[in-house]
Design a protein around this motif. Structure first.
Motif, PDB file in Angstrom:
ATOM      1  N   CYS A 197       0.849  -1.190   0.000  1.00 33.04           N
ATOM      2  CA  CYS A 197       0.000   0.000   0.000  1.00 33.04           C
ATOM      3  C   CYS A 197       0.888   1.246   0.000  1.00 33.04           C
ATOM      4  O   CYS A 197       1.850   1.309   0.762  1.00 33.04           O
ATOM      5  CB  CYS A 197      -0.908   0.019   1.224  1.00 33.04           C
ATOM      6  N   ASN A 227       0.141   4.041   1.216  1.00 33.83           N
ATOM      7  CA  ASN A 227      -0.113   4.860   2.400  1.00 33.83           C
ATOM      8  C   ASN A 227       0.140   4.145   3.718  1.00 33.83           C
ATOM      9  O   ASN A 227       0.173   4.777   4.769  1.00 33.83           O
ATOM     10  CB  ASN A 227      -1.584   5.314   2.440  1.00 33.83           C
ATOM     11  N   CYS A 228       0.271   2.829   3.662  1.00 33.27           N
ATOM     12  CA  CYS A 228       0.354   2.062   4.902  1.00 33.27           C
ATOM     13  C   CYS A 228       1.497   1.060   4.810  1.00 33.27           C
ATOM     14  O   CYS A 228       1.877   0.662   3.720  1.00 33.27           O
ATOM     15  CB  CYS A 228      -0.934   1.275   5.153  1.00 33.27           C
ATOM     16  N   CYS A 282      -6.076  -2.260   0.158  1.00 29.86           N
ATOM     17  CA  CYS A 282      -5.440  -2.148   1.467  1.00 29.86           C
ATOM     18  C   CYS A 282      -6.526  -2.248   2.531  1.00 29.86           C
ATOM     19  O   CYS A 282      -7.495  -1.488   2.509  1.00 29.86           O
ATOM     20  CB  CYS A 282      -4.707  -0.817   1.617  1.00 29.86           C
ATOM     21  N   CYS A 318      -6.465   1.274   4.891  1.00 26.19           N
ATOM     22  CA  CYS A 318      -6.905   2.614   4.482  1.00 26.19           C
ATOM     23  C   CYS A 318      -7.925   2.563   3.351  1.00 26.19           C
ATOM     24  O   CYS A 318      -8.468   3.592   2.965  1.00 26.19           O
ATOM     25  CB  CYS A 318      -5.711   3.456   4.048  1.00 26.19           C
TER      26      CYS A 318
HETATM   27 ZN   LIG Z   1      -3.315   1.531   3.072  1.00 24.53          ZN
END
Ligand SMILES: [Zn+2]
Ligand SMILES: Nc1ncnc2c1ncn2[C@@H]1O[C@H](COP(=O)(O)OP(=O)(O)OP(=O)(O)O)[C@@H](O)[C@H]1O
Length: 723
Positions: free
Chosen positions: A440, A442-443, A458, A461
């Motif tokens: 991911c 963002n994560c 994901c 998020c």
């Molecule tokens: Zn994520």
């Protein structure tokens, strides 16, 4: 300015205290009244709170704008909001916001108007007018569209008749409310054990006093039937009962069961009930016309007029813990609400949390036991499949022994359930050429392939994108492979191995809402499905009479995680899911695929030694000062800049007051080191039970440097998750 003309008003914003407002001339308000008050440049709904107003220069004081015609917040509700804010270290206004849900649309039901014949004749008659008056001649008042339709005329014809005095506008009687649950209907004939427990619960409700009772009964023992008798007592008193369920998936079958017992469904309260539905429930609960509610955790904040009973079904369930915003455990807060209302609380489970179990052992809670299944049914036979020695061939997930068991089950015309606690098709996608893994953006988490939706998702998020054909790193074509199974993949494997079988998959992301799920559950119950593949959703509460075999594809799903409750979770989840087997007239059995057959939780399941498991688990937790013998509170620092997060974590650790009985651990990078682009560090405070840990945390945060900029500090008292 005289003090009586100012009051405290709590607003549903992230403020920890009520604000002082002037009460305009002629307005009368009391604590609990719902009002509208100015806040900055806008108006906000709020509740008149207790406590003396601050001495503010009268002229500078803003005034309440209006009193809202909504049920006031009784004293117990206000204390409840105060209590939760205090315990969870959340701003009071933020807790109030949860308690205001459904209020915006409340207020009196709008009166409806209709038309009725006056007996007068219009000066000019037309065929349309004749028809309308002929229908209206019976003297009943009808809504305009109804009358127009019945007479086959346009509404303007009716307007003309009103103008000429031949029809008059009158207020329609509100529709009669649907009949409520009827406690005088006969319930099922209870077994002696059930009867004993039901009678004890009935007396508890009749006593009209706060008390916590653990209803501890093996899966299929009839806990629901028994606590329905407690609800019946509340209904006989003309008072209200709240039944909480950890997931909406559980509420729909419960509604039908409740309806069979009491002749009417209870009201339902959870996030997917629409706004107007919520407003109606809130209103009915407040005016006392609704007597029974089944609710998710937020139902705890409903303004019951006369609450006689709270039932928390599947009390051990982790879904009772809210992680975002106000971090609270609805099971624990149900006990608080019960205490404030002076109402008994029933905690029901086949696998009570260690917390509840110890409370019962120490006499803080009463305990009622249902030791056996209803109808002499045996508990399922459970065995472990040692994946190190008898695992499946490469690329498959079902071990030979499990496959034979399913084959036998299907041959006998029975149902099999394959349980895997992982949504999607595969938890990891990687390039066979260069080893690149799909992560991911963002994560710090791998993207999970969902074939059904043809995307990589994901689970932290919600980020999603198409599965790439070429590797994003080395550009090799068709080199991406799926590693490991999710339920979708197990479904495919089951369909391949058992081509004749009807396979159904139950996973929160494949199902469109509660009613759709109910239909699926019905089909399974009627035996229209041969193999059910599902995530933890299938572990709870369901009753499928034809299901005789349960296979846990990955019994070790919770082990290995840095979670002090890993063993307990494993035991509970597997006990619940295997408890779906053999509830009808044929015996059940279960297989647990594990790499760790000697783990105490697995061993206890196989040996059917629940008491032994609790004893070992309790001992280990006591030695480690873990809940319920010790207290925990977590602090999570997060922010977009890793260095700043780390620095703030260290500053927090330095600021921790040195108290003899409190140990502070961390900061350490969270196992989920990044979520939604925010880096995360965790600290943990641990203390013996006797210490007021929330109080300690409050002192700590007060002593710590404030979190500036994009940094955020979240406190989680009694954490359930350690990610
Ligand atoms: Zn994520
Ligand atoms: N006294 C009874 N008479 C008739 N049916 C009963 C009786 N007690 C239980 N049952 C039936 O037995 C089944 C299991 O009962 P129930 O679902 O209440 O068990 P439970 O203890 O809640 O199980 P679980 O913990 O697995 O959810 C249900 O179909 C229920 O209707």
């Amino acid at each position: 300015m005289p003090a009586a003309r100012a009051v405290q008003v709590l607003l549903p914003v992230a403020l920890d205290r009520a604000l002082t407002y002037a009460v305009p001339e002629g307005m009368v308000v009391e604590p609990g009244d719902v009002v509208v008050a100015p806040l900055g440049s806008r108006s906000s709904i709020g509740v008149v709170w207790d406590g003396a107003p601050e001495a503010v220069e009268g002229a500078r004081l803003k005034a309440i704008e209006a009193v809202v015609a909504a049920a006031p917040f009784p004293d117990a509700m206000r204390r409840f909001v105060d209590w939760i804010a205090d315990y969870t270290l959340s701003p009071k206004g933020q807790v109030l916001r949860m308690a205001l849900r459904g209020l915006a649309e409340e207020g009196e039901a709008k009166p409806k108007f209709g038309l009725r014949a006056t007996g007068a004749r219009p000066a000019r008659m037309t065929p349309a007018r004749e028809r309308a008056l002929a229908v209206a001649a019976d003297g009943t008042a009808r809504a305009k569209p109804r009358l127009a339709e019945a007479a086959g005329v346009s509404p303007s014809v009716l307007d003309g008749l009103v103008a000429e005095g031949a029809l008059e506008i009158v207020e329609l009687e509100p529709p009669a409310p649907p009949p409520g649950p009827d406690p005088s209907r006969p319930g099922p004939t209870l077994t002696p054990h059930q009867q004993h427990a039901a009678e004890a619960l009935r007396r508890t409700v009749a006593d009209r006093a706060f008390r916590v009772v653990l209803l501890d009964g093996v899966t299929g023992s009839g806990k629901t039937e028994v606590y329905c008798e407690a609800a019946a007592e509340a209904l006989r008193q003309g008072r209200q009962a709240l039944v909480m369920a950890p997931e909406i998936a559980l509420t729909v079958p419960f509604l039908d069961r409740f309806a069979r017992r009491f002749g009417a469904r209870p009201a339902v309260w959870h996030a997917s009930v629409g706004e107007s539905g919520r407003a109606a429930v809130r209103r009915g609960v407040a005016d006392g016309s609704i007597k029974a509610v089944v609710a998710a955790r937020s139902g705890l904040f409903l303004p019951f007029r006369d609450l006689a009973l709270i039932v928390v079904d599947e009390e051990h369930d982790g879904a009772y813990k809210q992680e975002d915003g106000v971090a609270y455990n609805a099971r624990d807060m149900a006990v608080v609400r019960g205490r404030l209302e002076g109402a008994p609380v029933v905690l029901a489970s086949a696998t009570p949390s260690l917390e509840t179990r110890i409370n019962a052992d120490r006499g803080r809670y009463a305990r009622l036991v249902l030791p056996s299944r209803f109808g002499e049914r045996a508990m399922p036979e459970i065995a472990a499949v040692d994946m190190r020695r008898e695992g499946p061939p490469r690329g498959q997930w079902l071990a030979p022994r499990l496959v034979s068991a399913v084959t036998e089950t299907l041959a006998a015309g029975e149902q099999a359930l394959l349980f895997l606690n992982r949504r999607g098709y595969a938890p990891l996608t990687l390039c066979r050429r260069c080893g690149h893994r799909m992560k991911c953006p963002n994560c710090s988490a791998w993207l999970v392939e969902h074939r059904f939706r043809a995307s990589l998702v994901c689970h932290h998020c919600g980020h999603s994108g198409p599965s790439p054909r070429a590797c994003p790193s080395c550009a090799a074509e068709d080199s991406m492979v799926a590693l490991g199974p999710g339920v979708e993949r197990i479904r495919d494997e089951a369909a391949e191995r058992f081509p004749e079988a009807r396979v159904s998959i139950l996973s929160s992301d494949l199902i469109g809402g509660g009613e759709r799920l109910a239909a699926e559950l019905d089909a399974i119950e009627r035996g229209e499905v041969d193999i059910v593949v599902g995530t933890q959703m299938v572990t709870k509460g369901h009753h499928f009479p034809k299901l005789t075999f349960v296979g846990a594809v990955d019994a070790d799903f919770a082990l290995g995680a840095a979670d002090p409750r890993a063993g307990e979770r494993t035991f509970q989840t597997l006990q619940q899911v295997t408890g779906r087997a053999g509830r009808g007239d044929r015996p059940g059995r279960a297989l647990l695929q594990t790499f760790d057959p000697d783990h105490p939780a697995i061993r206890a399941l196989v040996a059917g030694d629940r008491e032994g498991f609790y004893a070992v688990e309790a001992k280990a937790r006591e030695a480690a000062l873990m809940p319920p013998f010790g207290r925990l509170a977590a602090v999570i620092v997060s922010g977009p800049d890793r260095a700043a997060v780390e620095a703030h974590g260290r500053a927090l650790a330095r600021a921790a007051p040195k108290v003899e009985q409190v140990r502070v651990l961390g900061p350490a990078e969270a196992p989920l080191a990044m979520v939604r682009g925010r880096h995360r560090m965790r600290l943990l405070a641990q203390s013996p039970r006797a210490v007021d840990l929330p109080g300690y945390m409050r002192d700590w945060l007060a002593a710590a440097p404030p979190a500036r900029g994009a940094l955020r500090v979240a406190v989680d008292i009694d954490p359930q998750s350690f990610l």
